[in-house]
Scaffold this active site. Structure first.
Site, PDB file in Angstrom:
ATOM      1  N   CYS A  50      -8.893 -16.123 -17.197  1.00 37.58           N
ATOM      2  CA  CYS A  50      -7.765 -15.228 -17.412  1.00 37.58           C
ATOM      3  C   CYS A  50      -6.589 -15.945 -18.094  1.00 37.58           C
ATOM      4  O   CYS A  50      -6.643 -16.208 -19.273  1.00 37.58           O
ATOM      5  CB  CYS A  50      -7.352 -14.554 -16.109  1.00 37.58           C
ATOM      6  N   HIS A  89     -12.321 -12.314 -14.229  1.00 40.55           N
ATOM      7  CA  HIS A  89     -12.219 -13.144 -13.028  1.00 40.55           C
ATOM      8  C   HIS A  89     -13.590 -13.308 -12.371  1.00 40.55           C
ATOM      9  O   HIS A  89     -13.924 -12.596 -11.416  1.00 40.55           O
ATOM     10  CB  HIS A  89     -11.237 -12.516 -12.035  1.00 40.55           C
ATOM     11  N   GLU A 127     -14.487 -15.594 -10.427  1.00 39.22           N
ATOM     12  CA  GLU A 127     -14.372 -16.231  -9.112  1.00 39.22           C
ATOM     13  C   GLU A 127     -14.324 -15.213  -7.972  1.00 39.22           C
ATOM     14  O   GLU A 127     -14.540 -15.571  -6.814  1.00 39.22           O
ATOM     15  CB  GLU A 127     -13.129 -17.127  -9.066  1.00 39.22           C
TER      16      GLU A 127
END
Length: 230
Positions: A89, A197, A199
């Protein structure tokens, strides 16, 4: 922050070391001597547009000059040394700017582009839920890692790539033609940046696990070249 730690531990199988943003220039050679890879996280703040020769479009959006002063030179130093990098990001945007690229400060105001922002009033599960698909470049690094030509991703960003820096290779694009991932083919080490994202709840996302596993392998290979363990 814990989702990024989980990505390093569960996905990359590495030990995280958190570096704070520094208002003054750091000794980046010493910083890089302590790590075997770098993850550039997302953030609510944006890269200050002066770094790509623009004025601030919306003064209400948060800036973080200390992070800019830390990450932009750190990226260039890490790439030069071959330290593996994975960027997410804001980190994705930082890498493009650090290498000479520019950003759209408001993608949703660009003709032909979707609104890539999340609904801040929605539950986190919805904010980080699947938003759209990205098409991976054939034969690219991401396609080799994930083993697919198309994947679904979340979308929580208002800014995005305008001009891609010279020497970067597009790894994925969204349906509206926005660059969503790139690599640095000339870098001596692993270097991959994504706008979404991965994660988020990484253990539940096989594509994200593959991505961070590749990063972890690169970190261990870099560590072995330096004669020490991660």
């Amino acid at each position: 922050m814990y989702k990024y730690i989980d990505a390093v531990v569960l996905g990359a199988d590495c030990a995280p070391l958190i570096m704070p943003a520094l208002a003054e220039a750091a000794d980046f050679d010493s910083v890089l001597a302590t790590c075997d890879g770098i993850m550039l996280t997302g953030s609510a703040s944006n890269v200050h547009p002066s770094h790509y020769s623009q004025d601030v479009l919306n003064p209400e959006l948060p800036q973080d000059p200390a992070r800019d002063a830390t990450t932009l030179p750190l990226i260039r130093a890490a790439l030069k040394q071959g330290v593996p990098i994975i960027a997410i990001c804001r980190g994705f945007q930082e890498m493009n700017v650090a290498l000479g690229g520019s950003l759209h400060q408001a993608v949703h105001h660009v003709e032909g582009k979707m609104d890539h922002r999340e609904n801040p009033e929605a539950p986190l599960e919805e904010q980080y839920g699947p938003a759209h698909k990205v098409v991976l470049s054939p034969g690219g690094l991401m396609e080799r890692i994930i083993g697919a030509r198309e994947i679904g991703v979340n979308s929580l960003h208002g800014q995005g790539v305008n001009e891609l820096a010279s020497g970067l290779a597009i790894e994925a694009m969204s349906e509206d033609g926005l660059v969503e991932a790139f690599s640095v083919p000339a870098a001596p080490g692993f270097a991959l940046a994504v706008q979404w994202h991965p994660e988020w709840r990484i253990a539940e996302n096989p594509d994200s696990m593959k991505m961070f596993h590749a990063f972890g392998v690169a970190c261990r290979e870099y560590s072995a070249k330096r004669g020490k363990s991660v």
